[in-house]
Enzyme design. Sequence first.
Site, PDB file in Angstrom:
ATOM      1  N   ASN A 152       0.797  -1.221   0.000  1.00 29.86           N
ATOM      2  CA  ASN A 152       0.000   0.000   0.000  1.00 29.86           C
ATOM      3  C   ASN A 152       0.833   1.277   0.000  1.00 29.86           C
ATOM      4  O   ASN A 152       0.295   2.372  -0.152  1.00 29.86           O
ATOM      5  CB  ASN A 152      -0.924   0.036   1.229  1.00 29.86           C
ATOM      6  N   ILE A 172       8.105   1.358  -1.512  1.00 30.22           N
ATOM      7  CA  ILE A 172       8.611   0.392  -2.489  1.00 30.22           C
ATOM      8  C   ILE A 172       7.544  -0.646  -2.805  1.00 30.22           C
ATOM      9  O   ILE A 172       7.373  -1.056  -3.962  1.00 30.22           O
ATOM     10  CB  ILE A 172       9.883  -0.299  -1.962  1.00 30.22           C
ATOM     11  N   GLY A 173       6.801  -1.082  -1.793  1.00 28.97           N
ATOM     12  CA  GLY A 173       5.759  -2.083  -1.998  1.00 28.97           C
ATOM     13  C   GLY A 173       4.686  -1.592  -2.947  1.00 28.97           C
ATOM     14  O   GLY A 173       4.211  -2.346  -3.811  1.00 28.97           O
ATOM     15  N   SER A 213      17.776  -4.173   2.390  1.00 31.70           N
ATOM     16  CA  SER A 213      18.098  -2.750   2.433  1.00 31.70           C
ATOM     17  C   SER A 213      19.596  -2.560   2.286  1.00 31.70           C
ATOM     18  O   SER A 213      20.398  -3.378   2.752  1.00 31.70           O
ATOM     19  CB  SER A 213      17.639  -2.146   3.763  1.00 31.70           C
ATOM     20  N   TYR A 246      17.119  -1.386  13.089  1.00 34.57           N
ATOM     21  CA  TYR A 246      16.471  -1.495  11.778  1.00 34.57           C
ATOM     22  C   TYR A 246      17.400  -2.184  10.783  1.00 34.57           C
ATOM     23  O   TYR A 246      16.993  -3.126  10.086  1.00 34.57           O
ATOM     24  CB  TYR A 246      16.087  -0.110  11.250  1.00 34.57           C
TER      25      TYR A 246
END
Length: 314
Positions: free
Chosen positions: A29, A32-33, A154, A179
Amino acid sequence: MSSATRHRPWDVHRLPSAEGRTFLVTGGNAGIGYFTAEQLAATGAHVVLGCRDRAKADAATASIRSRVPEARVSHLRLDLADLTSLKASVSGLDRLDAVVHNAGVALDDPPRRESSDGHELMFATNHLGHFALTQWLAPLLKAAPAGRVVTVGSFAARSERLDLDDLQSTRDYRPKRTYGRSKLAQMSFGFELDRRLRALDSTVLSVVAHPGGALDSLTPSRPPVRVTTPGERLRALPAALLVQGKEAGAWPVVRAVLDPEVQGGDLWGPRVFGLRGTPRREPVPAHMADADVAARLWAASGELTGTDPYLGFR
């Protein structure tokens, strides 16, 4: 497929048809997705947006259909931070040719936060949720003619190393490092899954991709998902020498899903210093390819998620 078609140079703007195939994009949504989903929808495939928020999924669907009028897009409610919900969430899927493990959360400031299952939130969402989800999708991927698991990592993972004694940053929590390590865990999982699928002579491929340096300010507007103002783009122009927007950041992911020349265990990223440009196959950094570390991470992840040691692929 003819030899000429098979070896035609990859064109990010002329993707091959994927009609009749179904792709699940977690976090489809936004970011990148979203652009991965938009580009895959243009191939004629059925694209499933896996995300928690129905309103955000509806906004993404409206945006995709404004650019791809005949797009086949649907929503699957998926909360990767809630491990107990995943099996039921995917029970309605009846076909799956590839899953893109993309969804993620990045926290900028302390304090350390936990998921409903009691796991550090970034590690839980970015890695553990995808690890567990793979088991519930395995039967569909095995049944597909050429199933794929595409794990989105990443560039930040290149400078990190996993602390196998503190995977959830309970002793020393620093958000950016946590992260980066969660994304490294994802990538290590993708390469270890490839090794295990090969040992089983599985037809399913496990591929890893990353978007390089992808900034919102260099990303084309997609209302109502996100609007990039002219001022934002102007201020970001100097950065465009090194990095790119998220539309281009999705290119390596889309190639990892679609290209028949992709092989299990590949790493795909942007061509220019791994930060920007068209997608290419990259050498896998040694710390990501470390089979011993990956096996220990796999075992720890299995204990934390209560999953089958083979994730359903045996």
